[in-house]
Design a protein around this motif. Sequence first.
Motif, PDB file in Angstrom:
ATOM      1  N   PHE A 103     -82.289  20.737  -6.761  1.00  0.00           N
ATOM      2  CA  PHE A 103     -81.569  21.479  -7.801  1.00  0.00           C
ATOM      3  C   PHE A 103     -80.086  21.124  -7.765  1.00  0.00           C
ATOM      4  CE2 PHE A 103     -79.044  25.473  -8.505  1.00  0.00           C
ATOM      5  CZ  PHE A 103     -79.020  25.375  -9.880  1.00  0.00           C
ATOM      6  N   TRP A 109     -87.242  19.773  -9.748  1.00  0.00           N
ATOM      7  CA  TRP A 109     -86.397  20.873  -9.251  1.00  0.00           C
ATOM      8  C   TRP A 109     -87.002  22.235  -9.581  1.00  0.00           C
ATOM      9  CZ3 TRP A 109     -84.398  24.089 -12.996  1.00  0.00           C
ATOM     10  CH2 TRP A 109     -84.185  23.565 -14.274  1.00  0.00           C
ATOM     11  N   PHE A 163     -89.069  31.642 -10.454  1.00  0.00           N
ATOM     12  CA  PHE A 163     -89.832  30.419 -10.742  1.00  0.00           C
ATOM     13  C   PHE A 163     -91.320  30.748 -10.845  1.00  0.00           C
ATOM     14  CE2 PHE A 163     -92.310  26.951  -8.587  1.00  0.00           C
ATOM     15  CZ  PHE A 163     -92.423  26.147  -9.711  1.00  0.00           C
ATOM     16  N   TRP A 190     -84.321  30.406 -13.662  1.00  0.00           N
ATOM     17  CA  TRP A 190     -85.104  29.894 -12.534  1.00  0.00           C
ATOM     18  C   TRP A 190     -84.499  28.615 -11.948  1.00  0.00           C
ATOM     19  CZ3 TRP A 190     -87.245  25.066 -13.225  1.00  0.00           C
ATOM     20  CH2 TRP A 190     -87.531  24.667 -14.539  1.00  0.00           C
ATOM     21  N   ALA A 191     -83.406  28.130 -12.541  1.00  0.00           N
ATOM     22  CA  ALA A 191     -82.700  26.972 -11.976  1.00  0.00           C
ATOM     23  C   ALA A 191     -82.038  27.426 -10.682  1.00  0.00           C
ATOM     24  CB  ALA A 191     -81.673  26.448 -12.967  1.00  0.00           C
ATOM     25  N   GLY A 192     -82.630  27.067  -9.552  1.00  0.00           N
ATOM     26  CA  GLY A 192     -82.080  27.479  -8.271  1.00  0.00           C
ATOM     27  C   GLY A 192     -82.368  28.919  -7.894  1.00  0.00           C
ATOM     28  N   GLN A 193     -83.213  29.608  -8.666  1.00  0.00           N
ATOM     29  CA  GLN A 193     -83.560  30.996  -8.336  1.00  0.00           C
ATOM     30  C   GLN A 193     -85.074  31.103  -8.166  1.00  0.00           C
ATOM     31  OE1 GLN A 193     -81.398  34.162 -10.489  1.00  0.00           O
ATOM     32  NE2 GLN A 193     -80.170  32.556 -11.421  1.00  0.00           N
ATOM     33  N   CYS A 194     -85.495  30.930  -6.932  1.00  0.00           N
ATOM     34  CA  CYS A 194     -86.921  30.772  -6.637  1.00  0.00           C
ATOM     35  C   CYS A 194     -87.761  31.979  -7.032  1.00  0.00           C
ATOM     36  CB  CYS A 194     -87.110  30.444  -5.157  1.00  0.00           C
ATOM     37  SG  CYS A 194     -86.439  31.704  -4.046  1.00  0.00           S
ATOM     38  N   HIS A 195     -87.188  33.164  -6.994  1.00  0.00           N
ATOM     39  CA  HIS A 195     -88.017  34.338  -7.314  1.00  0.00           C
ATOM     40  C   HIS A 195     -88.295  34.455  -8.810  1.00  0.00           C
ATOM     41  CE1 HIS A 195     -88.034  35.524  -3.187  1.00  0.00           C
ATOM     42  NE2 HIS A 195     -86.729  35.483  -3.134  1.00  0.00           N
ATOM     43  N   VAL A 204     -93.015  27.680 -16.794  1.00  0.00           N
ATOM     44  CA  VAL A 204     -91.623  28.054 -16.582  1.00  0.00           C
ATOM     45  C   VAL A 204     -91.047  28.700 -17.843  1.00  0.00           C
ATOM     46  CG1 VAL A 204     -91.239  26.224 -14.882  1.00  0.00           C
ATOM     47  CG2 VAL A 204     -90.747  25.767 -17.302  1.00  0.00           C
ATOM     48  N   SER A 229     -82.588  32.999  -2.314  1.00  0.00           N
ATOM     49  CA  SER A 229     -82.924  33.462  -3.664  1.00  0.00           C
ATOM     50  C   SER A 229     -82.028  32.835  -4.744  1.00  0.00           C
ATOM     51  CB  SER A 229     -82.888  34.984  -3.744  1.00  0.00           C
ATOM     52  OG  SER A 229     -81.706  35.484  -3.179  1.00  0.00           O
ATOM     53  N   GLU A 269     -88.631  31.343  -0.657  1.00  0.00           N
ATOM     54  CA  GLU A 269     -87.303  30.899  -0.210  1.00  0.00           C
ATOM     55  C   GLU A 269     -87.449  29.738   0.767  1.00  0.00           C
ATOM     56  OE1 GLU A 269     -85.366  34.431   1.222  1.00  0.00           O
ATOM     57  OE2 GLU A 269     -85.663  35.475  -0.670  1.00  0.00           O
ATOM     58  N   CYS A 270     -87.806  28.572   0.220  1.00  0.00           N
ATOM     59  CA  CYS A 270     -88.085  27.399   1.062  1.00  0.00           C
ATOM     60  C   CYS A 270     -87.943  26.152   0.187  1.00  0.00           C
ATOM     61  CB  CYS A 270     -89.501  27.498   1.623  1.00  0.00           C
ATOM     62  SG  CYS A 270     -90.774  27.566   0.359  1.00  0.00           S
ATOM     63  N   SER A 271     -88.239  24.998   0.737  1.00  0.00           N
ATOM     64  CA  SER A 271     -87.985  23.770  -0.022  1.00  0.00           C
ATOM     65  C   SER A 271     -88.954  23.584  -1.201  1.00  0.00           C
ATOM     66  CB  SER A 271     -88.002  22.547   0.894  1.00  0.00           C
ATOM     67  OG  SER A 271     -89.130  22.557   1.704  1.00  0.00           O
ATOM     68  N   HIS A 272     -90.203  24.025  -1.058  1.00  0.00           N
ATOM     69  CA  HIS A 272     -91.171  23.955  -2.160  1.00  0.00           C
ATOM     70  C   HIS A 272     -91.697  25.364  -2.433  1.00  0.00           C
ATOM     71  CE1 HIS A 272     -91.050  19.701  -1.219  1.00  0.00           C
ATOM     72  NE2 HIS A 272     -91.764  19.435  -2.295  1.00  0.00           N
ATOM     73  N   SER A 273     -91.093  26.036  -3.380  1.00  0.00           N
ATOM     74  CA  SER A 273     -91.451  27.427  -3.651  1.00  0.00           C
ATOM     75  C   SER A 273     -92.789  27.543  -4.365  1.00  0.00           C
ATOM     76  CB  SER A 273     -90.387  28.076  -4.540  1.00  0.00           C
ATOM     77  OG  SER A 273     -89.123  28.004  -3.955  1.00  0.00           O
ATOM     78  N   GLY A 325     -88.764  24.983  -8.613  1.00  0.00           N
ATOM     79  CA  GLY A 325     -89.223  25.496  -7.324  1.00  0.00           C
ATOM     80  C   GLY A 325     -88.880  24.614  -6.136  1.00  0.00           C
ATOM     81  N   VAL A 354     -92.809  20.083 -17.277  1.00  0.00           N
ATOM     82  CA  VAL A 354     -92.966  21.545 -17.338  1.00  0.00           C
ATOM     83  C   VAL A 354     -92.310  22.172 -18.570  1.00  0.00           C
ATOM     84  CG1 VAL A 354     -93.279  21.868 -14.848  1.00  0.00           C
ATOM     85  CG2 VAL A 354     -90.952  21.935 -15.810  1.00  0.00           C
ATOM     86  N   CYS A 395     -85.661  23.609  -4.298  1.00  0.00           N
ATOM     87  CA  CYS A 395     -84.220  23.893  -4.261  1.00  0.00           C
ATOM     88  C   CYS A 395     -83.384  22.691  -3.845  1.00  0.00           C
ATOM     89  CB  CYS A 395     -83.952  25.070  -3.339  1.00  0.00           C
ATOM     90  SG  CYS A 395     -84.524  24.832  -1.646  1.00  0.00           S
ATOM     91  N   HIS A 396     -83.937  21.810  -3.027  1.00  0.00           N
ATOM     92  CA  HIS A 396     -83.109  20.683  -2.577  1.00  0.00           C
ATOM     93  C   HIS A 396     -82.919  19.634  -3.669  1.00  0.00           C
ATOM     94  CE1 HIS A 396     -82.807  22.386   1.346  1.00  0.00           C
ATOM     95  NE2 HIS A 396     -84.114  22.456   1.458  1.00  0.00           N
ATOM     96  N   SER A 410     -79.961  29.526  -4.992  1.00  0.00           N
ATOM     97  CA  SER A 410     -79.601  28.270  -4.329  1.00  0.00           C
ATOM     98  C   SER A 410     -78.302  27.704  -4.887  1.00  0.00           C
ATOM     99  CB  SER A 410     -80.698  27.231  -4.550  1.00  0.00           C
ATOM    100  OG  SER A 410     -81.938  27.697  -4.073  1.00  0.00           O
ATOM    101  N   ARG A 424     -89.727  38.118   6.360  1.00  0.00           N
ATOM    102  CA  ARG A 424     -89.920  37.129   5.300  1.00  0.00           C
ATOM    103  C   ARG A 424     -91.371  36.676   5.199  1.00  0.00           C
ATOM    104  NH1 ARG A 424     -87.747  32.518   5.745  1.00  0.00           N
ATOM    105  NH2 ARG A 424     -87.199  32.073   3.605  1.00  0.00           N
TER     106      ARG A 424
END
Lengths: 350, 350
Positions: free
Chosen positions: B214, B207, A214, A207-212, A218, B256, A254-258, B209, A147, B211-212, B258, A331
Motif C-alpha cells: 500500500f 494492495w 477490506f 480500505w486503502a491501508g485500512q485492513c478492517h 471491495v 488498522s 492486521e498482518c501482511s495478507h489480511s 489487504g 478487484v 499493507c506492505h 497502515s 489479537r
Amino acid sequence: MSTTITLPSACDFHIHARQGVLMEMVVPQIAEGGVSLCYVMPNLKPPITSTEQALAYKAQLQKLAPNVTFLMSLYLCQELTPEEIRNAKKHGIVGVKSYPRGVTTNSESGIESYSIYYPVFKAMEEVGMILNLHGELPSDVDQDTCVMNAEEKFLVHLKQLHNDFPKLKIVLEHATTKAAVDMVKSLGDTIGCTITIHHLQLIVDDWAGQCHNFCKPVAKFPHDRQALRDIILEGHPRFFLGTDSAPHPAYLKECSHSSAGVFTTPLAIPYLATILDSFGALDCLRKFACENGKKFYGVSEEEGKYREITLIKETSLVPHLYSFDKSLEEREGSVVPFLAGKNLTWRIIN
Amino acid sequence: MSTTITLPSACDFHIHARQGVLMEMVVPQIAEGGVSLCYVMPNLKPPITSTEQALAYKAQLQKLAPNVTFLMSLYLCQELTPEEIRNAKKHGIVGVKSYPRGVTTNSESGIESYSIYYPVFKAMEEVGMILNLHGELPSDVDQDTCVMNAEEKFLVHLKQLHNDFPKLKIVLEHATTKAAVDMVKSLGDTIGCTITIHHLQLIVDDWAGQCHNFCKPVAKFPHDRQALRDIILEGHPRFFLGTDSAPHPAYLKECSHSSAGVFTTPLAIPYLATILDSFGALDCLRKFACENGKKFYGVSEEEGKYREITLIKETSLVPHLYSFDKSLEEREGSVVPFLAGKNLTWRIIN
C-alpha cells in the motif's frame, strides 16, 4: 422528529455464522444486533455441499440462537446433482451459493463453466430454490480484470443466467457498483440483490491501508456508493439487506495478507440505522431491512420467529474488540468490528 | 544470452531518506541497492522549507554515504519566496516538491491554489530549478474523486502549469496511470516523469489487504501498469526511475491504519532488473535507471560520484525484515521490504 423507531423484525439475507468458538460468539450476537432471520452462507471448512451437512449445521446454530430463524444454503460444486437439489428442497434448504472459485473450475476464462451447472439450475428453477451469486469475475491481467471492475464485468453473466432461467430466483449478493444496481433494476422480478451495511458507508479510500474495511467485493467509487444509497432511498422492492458479516481474528486482519471481511453482526441494525440516517434514508429502513427480502424469498410471517425491536436515537460507542476465546492472546482471540471505537447514533433498547 | 549486466551508474530521482535511526539504516543502503545519485524528498518533520535546512540535511546524508551524490529539494509552502528560490539555487538546491496538502491550502477545490505559488514558479523558471509534483487531487466525494482517479483528475493541472511556465522543468512524480503516461508524452520537453519500481509490479489487487504494497498513489488497473511498462520498453527519454522508497516500521504497516509507502532502497536495482526482465525490458534498464533522469535534470557526469555496478543473473532471496533499531521489539524496530521473502533473479556482485 421521532427519536424511536420500532421494527417488526429484521432480516439479514447474507451472513457468515462461522464454526467452533467463533460461531459460539457470533450466533448469539445475531439477535443482539436486532436480526430475527438470517440466510446462512455455506462456505465452511469443509463447505456445505449436502442436505445432511446443512441440517446438522442448522441444528448447531439453532441451539445457540433458539429465537432466530436460519435459512440454509448449499455450496455450488460439481458434486451437487439435480437429485440432491430435490432432496434439499424437501428438507427446507432454501438456496445454493455460487462462489467465483467454483465458477472457474474447468474453465479458462472462468465464468463459462456455469453451463456445467445448468441441470442443477433447471432443477432449482423447478422446485423453487434460490441461486445466490458472488458476482465477480476472477482477476485476470490479460483481460484487465481486477478487484475494481470484477463485479461490473460479471453482470453480463447474471443477465445470461436470467435469460436462460427466467423463473429461477437469483440474488446478486453484496452489490458494490452503480453498474450492478442498474443491471438488477433492468432485469425481471426474479432477480434480487443484497447490499451490505459497510458498502453503504465505505469507498475505495476507506480500505486503502485500512485492513478492517477490506472485504470482497471491495468498496468502489463514491458514485457507486451513491447508487447503492439511491436505490434504498427509491425503496426499490428487489434490494434488501445482506450484511456479508464475516468475522476474522484481529491477527488475520492486521498482518501482511489480511483476510477479507467486515464484521457487523453484533450491531447490525444500529449500524444500518446510523448510516441510513446519515443520508436521509431512515424512512427506508423498514422496507430494506424487514420487508423486501422476505417478500423476494417468499418467506411467510408464520415461518419466522420474529422479534419486534425498538431503536432510540442515542449515541453509543462501537467496542474496539469482541472476544471469542479468552484463553488466546487478544489479537488471536478477538475480532475487531466495523467502525470500532466510533459512535453510532441509534441503539436498540429492547 | 548474457548473464551479467554492467551499468555505469544508477540514479533514483525520488527517495525518502528519513531521519534519526531510520535514516542511519536507509542511507548506507542506497549504494548497496546499486544507486549512485539520488534526489531527496523534503517531507521531514519539520519539512525542509529553507536552504539552510536542506544543506544541514544534506551534510547528514553525505556523512552516512560519502560515495553517493545527493540532490536536494525544498517543500513547497507559503513561506517560500522568490528570494529564497534564488538563494537556494545559489547553494545548489535542485528543486521544489509540491504535495497535495500544500495544494489544498486556502482553496475549496484544492488545486486552484497553485496560483498563489506563481511568483515562486516564475523565479524557479528563471533560475532553472525543477518543480516536482505529487500529482493527485485530494479525495472529494462530491466530485467523485478518490484514490483510484485522483491522479488522472490532476493531469489538467499539470497541463495548465506547463502552459503557464513552458520553460519550467516539471516532474510528475510516481506516475501510476495510462492517462498520466499519455499526458506526459503529449507535453513538451520540459515535462519529465518518474516511475517507481513497485508500480511496475503491482496492480490494485496487490494492495487490497496487503499493507506492505500500500502506497500513495495506489497501484491501479492492469492496463495502467501495462502503460508504465510500455513507456519503458519504448525507451522514452522523459521517463526515468524514482523509487519513492518510503520505509515505515512494520508495526505502522501491519495495523488498522497502515502508513503509505513501499520500501525498495536496499535492493533497488536488483528489484528493477528482475521486474524489467519479467516483461522483456532488460535492454531498457540502462536508459531508464542511468541516463534519462540525469539528462532531464541536466546533471553532468562530473557532478556525480558514480559507481559502475555489475548485475548477475542469479536467484537471491529478499530479506523478511531490515532492522534499524535492535533495542526495540522486532515489529517496532524493523522495516518489511518490498517482495519480502520472494526471489529476485538479478543481484549486484560488486
